[in-house]
Write an enzyme that holds these catalytic residues in place. Structure first.
Site, PDB file in Angstrom:
ATOM      1  N   SER A 153       0.857  -1.198   0.000  1.00 23.40           N
ATOM      2  CA  SER A 153       0.000   0.000   0.000  1.00 23.40           C
ATOM      3  C   SER A 153       0.890   1.244   0.000  1.00 23.40           C
ATOM      4  O   SER A 153       2.104   1.154   0.156  1.00 23.40           O
ATOM      5  CB  SER A 153      -0.860   0.001   1.269  1.00 23.40           C
ATOM      6  OG  SER A 153      -0.009   0.178   2.397  1.00 23.40           O
ATOM      7  N   ASP A 179      -1.138  -1.574  -4.002  1.00 21.46           N
ATOM      8  CA  ASP A 179      -2.501  -1.687  -3.468  1.00 21.46           C
ATOM      9  C   ASP A 179      -3.061  -0.275  -3.250  1.00 21.46           C
ATOM     10  O   ASP A 179      -2.401   0.573  -2.628  1.00 21.46           O
ATOM     11  CB  ASP A 179      -2.403  -2.460  -2.137  1.00 21.46           C
ATOM     12  CG  ASP A 179      -3.750  -2.886  -1.600  1.00 21.46           C
ATOM     13  OD1 ASP A 179      -4.694  -3.054  -2.407  1.00 21.46           O
ATOM     14  OD2 ASP A 179      -3.851  -3.090  -0.367  1.00 21.46           O
ATOM     15  N   ASP A 233      -7.122   3.259  -7.508  1.00 23.37           N
ATOM     16  CA  ASP A 233      -8.411   3.269  -6.808  1.00 23.37           C
ATOM     17  C   ASP A 233      -9.038   4.649  -6.953  1.00 23.37           C
ATOM     18  O   ASP A 233      -8.914   5.505  -6.087  1.00 23.37           O
ATOM     19  CB  ASP A 233      -8.227   2.889  -5.332  1.00 23.37           C
ATOM     20  CG  ASP A 233      -9.564   2.864  -4.599  1.00 23.37           C
ATOM     21  OD1 ASP A 233     -10.604   3.180  -5.235  1.00 23.37           O
ATOM     22  OD2 ASP A 233      -9.580   2.543  -3.401  1.00 23.37           O
ATOM     23  N   GLU A 281     -11.267   0.173  -9.462  1.00 20.69           N
ATOM     24  CA  GLU A 281     -12.312  -0.130  -8.460  1.00 20.69           C
ATOM     25  C   GLU A 281     -13.558   0.688  -8.763  1.00 20.69           C
ATOM     26  O   GLU A 281     -13.477   1.888  -9.041  1.00 20.69           O
ATOM     27  CB  GLU A 281     -11.826   0.174  -7.042  1.00 20.69           C
ATOM     28  CG  GLU A 281     -12.937   0.007  -5.988  1.00 20.69           C
ATOM     29  CD  GLU A 281     -12.443  -0.083  -4.553  1.00 20.69           C
ATOM     30  OE1 GLU A 281     -11.317  -0.571  -4.333  1.00 20.69           O
ATOM     31  OE2 GLU A 281     -13.188   0.350  -3.653  1.00 20.69           O
ATOM     32  N   HIS A 322     -12.271  -2.947   4.991  1.00 18.26           N
ATOM     33  CA  HIS A 322     -10.912  -3.280   5.412  1.00 18.26           C
ATOM     34  C   HIS A 322     -10.857  -3.435   6.933  1.00 18.26           C
ATOM     35  O   HIS A 322     -11.695  -2.892   7.638  1.00 18.26           O
ATOM     36  CB  HIS A 322      -9.944  -2.172   4.996  1.00 18.26           C
ATOM     37  CG  HIS A 322      -9.733  -2.109   3.510  1.00 18.26           C
ATOM     38  ND1 HIS A 322     -10.041  -1.003   2.765  1.00 18.26           N
ATOM     39  CD2 HIS A 322      -9.244  -3.029   2.645  1.00 18.26           C
ATOM     40  CE1 HIS A 322      -9.736  -1.243   1.493  1.00 18.26           C
ATOM     41  NE2 HIS A 322      -9.262  -2.462   1.394  1.00 18.26           N
ATOM     42  N   GLY A 323      -9.846  -4.148   7.408  1.00 17.21           N
ATOM     43  CA  GLY A 323      -9.598  -4.218   8.843  1.00 17.21           C
ATOM     44  C   GLY A 323     -10.314  -5.373   9.527  1.00 17.21           C
ATOM     45  O   GLY A 323     -10.942  -6.216   8.876  1.00 17.21           O
ATOM     46  N   HIS A 350     -11.739  -7.181  -2.225  1.00 16.07           N
ATOM     47  CA  HIS A 350     -10.943  -6.532  -1.167  1.00 16.07           C
ATOM     48  C   HIS A 350     -11.587  -6.858   0.182  1.00 16.07           C
ATOM     49  O   HIS A 350     -12.692  -7.380   0.240  1.00 16.07           O
ATOM     50  CB  HIS A 350     -10.928  -5.012  -1.377  1.00 16.07           C
ATOM     51  CG  HIS A 350      -9.945  -4.583  -2.409  1.00 16.07           C
ATOM     52  ND1 HIS A 350      -8.845  -3.815  -2.126  1.00 16.07           N
ATOM     53  CD2 HIS A 350      -9.889  -4.838  -3.739  1.00 16.07           C
ATOM     54  CE1 HIS A 350      -8.160  -3.618  -3.243  1.00 16.07           C
ATOM     55  NE2 HIS A 350      -8.779  -4.219  -4.235  1.00 16.07           N
ATOM     56  N   THR A 352      -5.371  -8.243   6.961  1.00 13.60           N
ATOM     57  CA  THR A 352      -5.691  -8.303   8.392  1.00 13.60           C
ATOM     58  C   THR A 352      -5.393  -9.670   9.022  1.00 13.60           C
ATOM     59  O   THR A 352      -4.836  -9.732  10.128  1.00 13.60           O
ATOM     60  CB  THR A 352      -7.179  -7.939   8.584  1.00 13.60           C
ATOM     61  OG1 THR A 352      -7.353  -6.588   8.147  1.00 13.60           O
ATOM     62  CG2 THR A 352      -7.608  -8.067  10.030  1.00 13.60           C
TER      63      THR A 352
HETATM   64  P1  13P Z   1      -8.388  -7.096   4.882  1.00 15.63           P
HETATM   65  O1  13P Z   1      -8.315  -5.925   5.805  1.00 15.63           O
HETATM   66  O2  13P Z   1      -9.701  -7.795   4.983  1.00 15.63           O
HETATM   67  O3  13P Z   1      -7.258  -8.046   5.036  1.00 15.63           O
HETATM   68  O4  13P Z   1      -8.321  -6.527   3.380  1.00 15.63           O
HETATM   69  C1  13P Z   1      -7.107  -6.185   2.779  1.00 15.63           C
HETATM   70  C2  13P Z   1      -7.292  -5.442   1.516  1.00 15.63           C
HETATM   71  O5  13P Z   1      -8.353  -5.362   0.913  1.00 15.63           O
HETATM   72  C3  13P Z   1      -6.096  -4.770   0.978  1.00 15.63           C
HETATM   73  O6  13P Z   1      -6.375  -4.012  -0.168  1.00 15.63           O
HETATM   74  O1  G3H Z   2      -5.980  -1.707   1.927  1.00 13.64           O
HETATM   75  C1  G3H Z   2      -5.643  -1.985   3.036  1.00 13.64           C
HETATM   76  C2  G3H Z   2      -4.474  -2.793   3.386  1.00 13.64           C
HETATM   77  O2  G3H Z   2      -4.804  -3.547   4.525  1.00 13.64           O
HETATM   78  C3  G3H Z   2      -3.251  -1.943   3.604  1.00 13.64           C
HETATM   79  O3  G3H Z   2      -3.351  -1.222   4.774  1.00 13.64           O
HETATM   80  O4  G3H Z   2      -2.787   1.166   4.264  1.00 13.64           O
HETATM   81  O5  G3H Z   2      -2.518   0.218   6.564  1.00 13.64           O
HETATM   82  O6  G3H Z   2      -0.962  -0.436   4.724  1.00 13.64           O
HETATM   83  P1  G3H Z   2      -2.345   0.013   5.091  1.00 13.64           P
HETATM   84 ZN    ZN Z   3      -8.282  -3.094  -0.292  1.00 16.15          ZN
END
Ligand code: 13P
Ligand code: G3H
Ligand code: ZN
Length: 337
Positions: free
Chosen positions: A50, A83, A105, A142, A189-190, A223, A269
């Site tokens: 990311s 990402d 994105d 996206e 996410h998360g 995602h 996550t």
């Molecule tokens: P999670 O937080 O569910 O692992 O998703 C990760 C993600 O979509 C990264 O782009």
């Molecule tokens: O898109 C989310 C991924 O979990 C990356 O997270 O931006 O904290 O590195 P981050």
């Molecule tokens: Zn994502």
């Protein structure tokens, strides 16, 4: 073999009817965990970073660690993917550094939290497609917005606030020429995705199937697809952590997605949970230890175990040697035609 483009991995996954996990990294141990899992299961590999990862680790460290991975694991086709690129400029800098795949994105504005207009998204994504395809680099777009904001990617609303509209998705693919399309079907996410095991009311697999019927040859991306298994939550909480009860995306729903056009599944996550649980365990059980290797080794092992399990359940296991990687220069020629 050098880093390969993502398009080929996803095309092959479509032929074989399987999905490929895309795992986020920020450091050497995470890269090692994924590569070892790839070797153990003989899987093609997508490593993704990311913007946060790029600034934490620095591009050059990440890139050279990935080059080391290709030297140490020459039998594994390996992609380095950006990402959630938030702007064409971010994507450009990743491509210049050597990423072989980027996500633009444009569902959010460059601040990473304000939902954008369709027109903005199309324009930003088209720019990236032109720049990336000229170099054989793959592009993921996206349409629709994921929920959650805890990691800075998401509209900050519930996962149901900006679901992908199938008609708009078809228009978006036609106008931009993206190689893969991330869709919003209720995930976030998360760690805190669902307050109970998701049902059809909270995780919209019917919407995903509709999009697949509308776009049968587009590679779909899920995602926010960590499963947040209770066992991983329990380890953290058993050793002093404070996670609230929560649910992720069940593996069987991801497998249903894979039967309906999902080729890339993003997981971060679950690996974060595995690493943190393993480190907490060492800290609590052996408080006398202070050599980082004493806790980073079990952390790396715990992440590798999660990645091995995902590679097997997504179906990518066994497919590393199915094809000869196509050089980026050849991909660029194909796009030009
Ligand atoms: P999670 O937080 O569910 O692992 O998703 C990760 C993600 O979509 C990264 O782009
Ligand atoms: O898109 C989310 C991924 O979990 C990356 O997270 O931006 O904290 O590195 P981050
Ligand atoms: Zn994502």
């Amino acid at each position: 073999m050098p880093l390969v483009c993502m398009r080929q991995l996803l095309d092959e996954a479509a032929k074989g009817g399987y999905g490929v996990g895309a795992f986020n990294v920020n450091n050497m141990e995470q890269i090692q965990a994924i590569m070892e899992a790839g070797r153990e299961t003989n899987s093609p590999v997508i490593v993704q970073a990311s913007r946060g990862a790029r600034s934490y680790a620095q591009d050059r460290y990440l890139y050279h660690l990935m080059i080391a991975a290709t030297e140490l694991y020459p039998e594994i086709p390996t992609v380095l993917h950006l990402d959630h690129g938030n702007s064409p400029e971010t994507c450009r800098s990743a491509i210049e550094m050597g990423f072989t795949s980027v996500m633009m994105d444009g569902s959010l504005m460059p601040d990473g939290k304000t939902p954008s207009s369709f027109e903005y998204n199309v324009e930003a994504t088209r720019q990236v497609v032109a720049m990336a395809h000229a170099r054989g680099v793959t592009v993921e777009g996206e349409i629709g917005c994921l929920g959650g904001i805890e990691d800075g990617h998401g509209a900050g609303l519930s996962g149901l606030a900006h679901l992908t509209d199938p008609e708009q998705a078809a228009e978006f693919v036609k106008l931009t020429g993206v190689d893969a399309l991330a869709i919003a079907i209720g995930t976030s996410h998360g760690a805190y995705k669902f307050k109970e095991k998701p049902t059809g009311a909270t995780l919209k697999m019917d919407r995903l199937i509709e999009i697949h019927h509308r776009l049968p040859s587009t590679h779909l991306v899920m995602h926010g697809s960590s499963s947040v298994p209770k066992e991983l939550q329990d380890v953290i909480n058993a050793y002093g952590g404070k996670l609230k009860p929560t649910w992720g995306v069940p593996i069987e729903e991801i497998q249903l997605g894979i039967r309906n056009g999902v080729r890339k599944i993003n997981v971060d996550t679950d690996n974060r949970l595995a690493i943190t649980g393993a480190i907490r365990k060492v800290f609590v059980e052996s408080p006398e230890k202070f050599d980082p290797r004493d806790y980073l080794k079990p952390a790396r092992e715990a992440m590798k175990k999660v990645v091995v399990e995902r590679m097997i359940s997504f179906g990518q296991a066994g497919h590393a040697g199915d094809y000869e990687p196509v050089p980026l220069s050849v991909m660029a020629q194909r796009y030009a035609q």
